[in-house]
Design a protein around this motif. Structure first.
Motif, PDB file in Angstrom:
ATOM      1  N   GLN A  36       0.655  -1.567   0.065  1.00  0.00           N
ATOM      2  CA  GLN A  36      -0.058   0.170  -0.244  1.00  0.00           C
ATOM      3  C   GLN A  36       0.204   1.087  -0.072  1.00  0.00           C
ATOM      4  OE1 GLN A  36      -3.544  -0.204   0.024  1.00  0.00           O
ATOM      5  NE2 GLN A  36      -2.612  -2.496  -0.102  1.00  0.00           N
ATOM      6  N   TRP A  37       0.400   1.765  -0.822  1.00  0.00           N
ATOM      7  CA  TRP A  37       1.482   2.981  -0.784  1.00  0.00           C
ATOM      8  C   TRP A  37       0.903   4.402   0.244  1.00  0.00           C
ATOM      9  CZ3 TRP A  37       5.132   6.174  -2.693  1.00  0.00           C
ATOM     10  CH2 TRP A  37       4.725   7.059  -2.585  1.00  0.00           C
ATOM     11  N   MET A  38       2.341   4.801   0.750  1.00  0.00           N
ATOM     12  CA  MET A  38       1.734   5.539   2.300  1.00  0.00           C
ATOM     13  C   MET A  38       2.510   6.682   2.218  1.00  0.00           C
ATOM     14  SD  MET A  38       2.643   3.031   5.188  1.00  0.00           S
ATOM     15  CE  MET A  38       4.819   2.927   5.080  1.00  0.00           C
ATOM     16  N   GLY A  39       3.183   7.260   0.729  1.00  0.00           N
ATOM     17  CA  GLY A  39       3.986   8.550   0.907  1.00  0.00           C
ATOM     18  C   GLY A  39       2.506   9.813   0.321  1.00  0.00           C
ATOM     19  N   ARG A  40       3.068  10.749   0.073  1.00  0.00           N
ATOM     20  CA  ARG A  40       2.006  11.946  -0.679  1.00  0.00           C
ATOM     21  C   ARG A  40       1.735  11.533  -1.781  1.00  0.00           C
ATOM     22  NH1 ARG A  40       5.164  17.710   2.090  1.00  0.00           N
ATOM     23  NH2 ARG A  40       4.781  16.519   4.015  1.00  0.00           N
ATOM     24  N   GLY A  41       0.531  12.291  -2.226  1.00  0.00           N
ATOM     25  CA  GLY A  41       0.240  12.131  -3.625  1.00  0.00           C
ATOM     26  C   GLY A  41      -1.006  11.406  -3.468  1.00  0.00           C
ATOM     27  N   THR A  42      -1.249  10.870  -5.055  1.00  0.00           N
ATOM     28  CA  THR A  42      -1.565   9.867  -6.248  1.00  0.00           C
ATOM     29  C   THR A  42      -0.213   8.622  -6.136  1.00  0.00           C
ATOM     30  OG1 THR A  42      -2.890  11.138  -7.330  1.00  0.00           O
ATOM     31  CG2 THR A  42      -2.332   8.696  -7.997  1.00  0.00           C
ATOM     32  N   LYS A  43      -0.625   7.532  -5.686  1.00  0.00           N
ATOM     33  CA  LYS A  43      -0.307   6.133  -5.804  1.00  0.00           C
ATOM     34  C   LYS A  43       0.658   5.804  -7.010  1.00  0.00           C
ATOM     35  CE  LYS A  43       0.052   0.307  -5.462  1.00  0.00           C
ATOM     36  NZ  LYS A  43      -1.181   0.095  -5.626  1.00  0.00           N
ATOM     37  N   PRO A  44       2.055   6.250  -6.840  1.00  0.00           N
ATOM     38  CA  PRO A  44       1.839   6.478  -8.323  1.00  0.00           C
ATOM     39  C   PRO A  44       2.587   4.318  -9.483  1.00  0.00           C
ATOM     40  CG  PRO A  44       3.895   5.664  -6.617  1.00  0.00           C
ATOM     41  CD  PRO A  44       3.108   6.353  -5.998  1.00  0.00           C
ATOM     42  N   ASN A  45       2.316   4.137 -10.535  1.00  0.00           N
ATOM     43  CA  ASN A  45       1.825   2.903 -11.274  1.00  0.00           C
ATOM     44  C   ASN A  45       3.415   2.825 -11.714  1.00  0.00           C
ATOM     45  OD1 ASN A  45       1.595   1.376 -12.627  1.00  0.00           O
ATOM     46  ND2 ASN A  45       0.348   2.485 -14.126  1.00  0.00           N
ATOM     47  N   CYS A  46       4.503   2.045 -10.729  1.00  0.00           N
ATOM     48  CA  CYS A  46       5.571   1.298 -10.537  1.00  0.00           C
ATOM     49  C   CYS A  46       5.419   0.398 -12.154  1.00  0.00           C
ATOM     50  CB  CYS A  46       5.871   0.965  -9.457  1.00  0.00           C
ATOM     51  SG  CYS A  46       5.717   1.894  -8.421  1.00  0.00           S
ATOM     52  N   PHE A  47       4.616  -0.212 -12.303  1.00  0.00           N
ATOM     53  CA  PHE A  47       4.123  -1.431 -13.947  1.00  0.00           C
ATOM     54  C   PHE A  47       4.284  -0.782 -14.857  1.00  0.00           C
ATOM     55  CE2 PHE A  47       3.203  -2.755  -9.260  1.00  0.00           C
ATOM     56  CZ  PHE A  47       3.969  -3.906  -8.885  1.00  0.00           C
ATOM     57  N   ILE A  48       4.414   0.211 -15.171  1.00  0.00           N
ATOM     58  CA  ILE A  48       4.072   0.795 -16.721  1.00  0.00           C
ATOM     59  C   ILE A  48       6.007   1.176 -17.056  1.00  0.00           C
ATOM     60  CG2 ILE A  48       2.577   2.702 -16.195  1.00  0.00           C
ATOM     61  CD1 ILE A  48       5.338   4.826 -15.596  1.00  0.00           C
ATOM     62  N   THR A  49       5.644   0.501 -18.427  1.00  0.00           N
ATOM     63  CA  THR A  49       6.903   0.071 -19.266  1.00  0.00           C
ATOM     64  C   THR A  49       7.504   1.377 -20.407  1.00  0.00           C
ATOM     65  OG1 THR A  49       5.332  -1.018 -20.577  1.00  0.00           O
ATOM     66  CG2 THR A  49       6.982  -2.344 -18.625  1.00  0.00           C
ATOM     67  N   ASP A  50       8.581   1.261 -20.233  1.00  0.00           N
ATOM     68  CA  ASP A  50       8.906   2.336 -21.554  1.00  0.00           C
ATOM     69  C   ASP A  50       9.862   1.652 -22.587  1.00  0.00           C
ATOM     70  OD1 ASP A  50       9.180   4.762 -23.124  1.00  0.00           O
ATOM     71  OD2 ASP A  50      10.699   5.463 -22.439  1.00  0.00           O
ATOM     72  N   THR A  51       9.540   1.649 -23.899  1.00  0.00           N
ATOM     73  CA  THR A  51       9.839   0.630 -24.605  1.00  0.00           C
ATOM     74  C   THR A  51      10.339   0.775 -26.136  1.00  0.00           C
ATOM     75  OG1 THR A  51       9.348  -1.549 -23.900  1.00  0.00           O
ATOM     76  CG2 THR A  51      10.595  -1.265 -26.268  1.00  0.00           C
ATOM     77  N   LEU A  52      11.085   1.779 -26.553  1.00  0.00           N
ATOM     78  CA  LEU A  52      11.930   2.117 -27.519  1.00  0.00           C
ATOM     79  C   LEU A  52      12.833   1.607 -28.809  1.00  0.00           C
ATOM     80  CD1 LEU A  52      12.508   5.694 -25.688  1.00  0.00           C
ATOM     81  CD2 LEU A  52      10.865   5.239 -26.947  1.00  0.00           C
ATOM     82  N   HIS A  53      12.439   1.705 -29.743  1.00  0.00           N
ATOM     83  CA  HIS A  53      13.884   1.274 -30.680  1.00  0.00           C
ATOM     84  C   HIS A  53      13.232   2.027 -31.692  1.00  0.00           C
ATOM     85  CE1 HIS A  53      14.450  -2.334 -32.954  1.00  0.00           C
ATOM     86  NE2 HIS A  53      14.204  -2.388 -33.829  1.00  0.00           N
ATOM     87  N   ASN A  54      14.995   1.838 -32.464  1.00  0.00           N
ATOM     88  CA  ASN A  54      15.817   2.374 -33.648  1.00  0.00           C
ATOM     89  C   ASN A  54      15.749   1.797 -34.498  1.00  0.00           C
ATOM     90  OD1 ASN A  54      17.688   3.366 -32.883  1.00  0.00           O
ATOM     91  ND2 ASN A  54      17.447   5.365 -32.985  1.00  0.00           N
ATOM     92  N   ARG A  55      16.844   2.470 -35.562  1.00  0.00           N
ATOM     93  CA  ARG A  55      17.498   1.975 -36.673  1.00  0.00           C
ATOM     94  C   ARG A  55      17.862   2.653 -37.323  1.00  0.00           C
ATOM     95  NH1 ARG A  55      18.327  -0.157 -41.522  1.00  0.00           N
ATOM     96  NH2 ARG A  55      19.251  -2.043 -42.270  1.00  0.00           N
TER      97      ARG A  55
END
Length: 203
Positions: A36-55
């Motif tokens: 459970q999130w006990m910090g200030r503000g909205t609970k962060p979504n720690c399960f997001i992902t960022d995937t990038l690819h280029n050539r």
């Protein structure tokens, strides 16, 4: 312990936002044992992902016997590059992305070839009318979760073609980096840049 109560989703995020989210997700004092999130503000979504690819690629053409001989002599006379060979590929990719071939120069790309030669790959000798292409493919994977992937992969492909455009030789190598091994923001910058392909005459 963090538990996934929010949907996993792919996002685009800046380096500053990523660092802030990582700090929140890895701060054990802000989370209860049950996740459970006990910090200030909205609970962060720690399960997001960022995937990038280029050539990103650059092709040298050899219009004359002299240009081909000059390339071949680079190996016979010895290729010298100041820097750690493990980071040559990153430096060349950055140069091609930021300023194109002019920002890189033949010496740096030849250093990559030398690295391959030392690994047992024959040196790609050229002839008039032939071409040599170096291709960089980048994959960036990041998640703010303490156990999430934080990796950068660079695949380098070297391709020699004869005057008919037929592939004469091709070699590939792949290097994996943890994001903590690289300067802050470099991996994201490389992988988020637009894919591009450039050409030049080797003279």
């Amino acid at each position: 312990m963090l538990t996934n109560t929010l949907p996993v989703k792919h996002i685009r995020i800046t380096s500053a936002e990523a660092k802030m989210l990582e700090a929140k997700c890895s701060n054990r004092l802000k989370w209860s044992d049950s996740g459970q999130w006990m910090g200030r503000g909205t609970k962060p979504n720690c399960f997001i992902t960022d995937t990038l690819h280029n050539r990103v690629s650059h092709t040298y053409s050899f219009p004359t016997d002299g240009s081909a001989m000059k390339w071949n002599d680079m190996h016979e006379k010895g290729i010298r590059y100041t820097g750690h060979m493990a980071t040559v590929g990153l430096s060349v990719a950055l140069g091609l992305i930021s300023g194109g071939y002019v920002a890189v120069g033949a010496g740096a790309i030849a250093a990559i070839v030398k690295d391959e030669v030392q690994a047992g790959i024959p040196y790609p000798r050229m002839a008039r009318g032939w071409s040599f292409e170096v291709v960089f493919e980048h994959t960036f994977k990041w998640s703010p979760h303490p156990w999430g992937q934080k990796v950068f992969i660079q695949k380098i492909t070297l391709i020699s073609r004869d005057h008919h455009g037929t592939v004469v030789s091709q070699s590939e190598s792949e290097k994996h980096y943890q994001l903590t091994e690289l300067p802050d923001g470099v991996a994201r910058m490389i992988a988020s840049s637009p894919s591009r392909s450039t050409t030049s005459l080797f003279e």
